[in-house]
Design a protein around this motif. Sequence first.
Motif, PDB file in Angstrom:
ATOM      1  N   VAL A   3       0.843  -1.203   0.000  1.00  0.00           N
ATOM      2  CA  VAL A   3       0.000   0.000   0.000  1.00  0.00           C
ATOM      3  C   VAL A   3       0.872   1.246   0.000  1.00  0.00           C
ATOM      4  O   VAL A   3       0.598   2.203  -0.735  1.00  0.00           O
ATOM      5  N   LEU A   4       1.933   1.252   0.779  1.00  0.00           N
ATOM      6  CA  LEU A   4       2.829   2.413   0.850  1.00  0.00           C
ATOM      7  C   LEU A   4       3.525   2.654  -0.488  1.00  0.00           C
ATOM      8  O   LEU A   4       3.616   3.796  -0.956  1.00  0.00           O
ATOM      9  N   LEU A   7       0.868   4.015  -2.855  1.00  0.00           N
ATOM     10  CA  LEU A   7       0.626   5.438  -2.598  1.00  0.00           C
ATOM     11  C   LEU A   7       1.749   6.293  -3.166  1.00  0.00           C
ATOM     12  O   LEU A   7       1.506   7.313  -3.813  1.00  0.00           O
ATOM     13  N   TRP A  38      -9.401   2.625  -2.113  1.00  0.00           N
ATOM     14  CA  TRP A  38      -8.780   3.238  -0.946  1.00  0.00           C
ATOM     15  C   TRP A  38      -9.572   4.426  -0.441  1.00  0.00           C
ATOM     16  O   TRP A  38      -9.401   4.834   0.706  1.00  0.00           O
ATOM     17  N   GLY A  67      -3.032  10.110   1.956  1.00  0.00           N
ATOM     18  CA  GLY A  67      -2.099   9.089   2.428  1.00  0.00           C
ATOM     19  C   GLY A  67      -2.407   8.660   3.850  1.00  0.00           C
ATOM     20  O   GLY A  67      -2.387   7.470   4.177  1.00  0.00           O
ATOM     21  N   VAL A  70      -5.507   6.454   3.967  1.00  0.00           N
ATOM     22  CA  VAL A  70      -5.285   5.104   3.447  1.00  0.00           C
ATOM     23  C   VAL A  70      -4.407   4.265   4.389  1.00  0.00           C
ATOM     24  O   VAL A  70      -4.710   3.107   4.645  1.00  0.00           O
ATOM     25  N   ALA A  71      -3.326   4.854   4.925  1.00  0.00           N
ATOM     26  CA  ALA A  71      -2.362   4.043   5.680  1.00  0.00           C
ATOM     27  C   ALA A  71      -1.745   4.763   6.869  1.00  0.00           C
ATOM     28  O   ALA A  71      -0.588   4.500   7.223  1.00  0.00           O
ATOM     29  N   GLY A  75       1.460   6.165   5.514  1.00  0.00           N
ATOM     30  CA  GLY A  75       0.829   6.509   4.239  1.00  0.00           C
ATOM     31  C   GLY A  75       0.965   7.987   3.934  1.00  0.00           C
ATOM     32  O   GLY A  75       1.208   8.370   2.790  1.00  0.00           O
TER      33      GLY A  75
END
Length: 195
Positions: A3-4, A7, A38, A67, A70-71, A75
């Motif tokens: 995911v990172l 992003l 997301w 960001g 999302v995380a 993120g």
Amino acid sequence: MDVLIGLFIIFVKLSLFSFGGGFVMVPIAMAELEANQWATAAELTDAVAIATMSPGPVGVNLAVALGFKVAGFAGAFAAFLGISLPTTMLVILVAAFFFKIYKHHLVTAAFHGLRPVITGIILYAAISLALKNGIILPASDKLILNGYNIFIKDIPIFELKSLAISLSIFLLLLRTAITPIFLIILSGFIGIVIF
């Protein structure tokens, strides 16, 4: 970790191809984040509001807000690096050459071509957000339930309160020198009162 990295890559692309400022990246960010599931259009709209009323560049603020959504902090950092690194490197490279050639007729002509495109992209983002948030031509599952929805032959056309706020803010921006930050805060209070 995926995911990172995702992003970071999304915001690198946005940084490289969103000429014209933070609002130009909204439609591309919307497509990317929805494709990865997301963020929804409503969450993106909220992030745009937060980014706009926060100090600093809208694009960077939007990247950090999305960001984070999302995380979390990681993120936010990945999105910040993605949006900032390419832009910083490009600006340094362009600045080294631009002031030597900015009066050249081809450079001037290119900018005359870019300006209407940027305007069109921003207009597209505004209309797209209005559609996806139930302000105009809402799908039945996007109706603003405590709003005043206008129908023609059982087809929802627009939500009157939201449209009135949008048009009022547009006119205030057009006719006054009131800062958008104040208008966003004012709109939030109006929303609390009328919704």
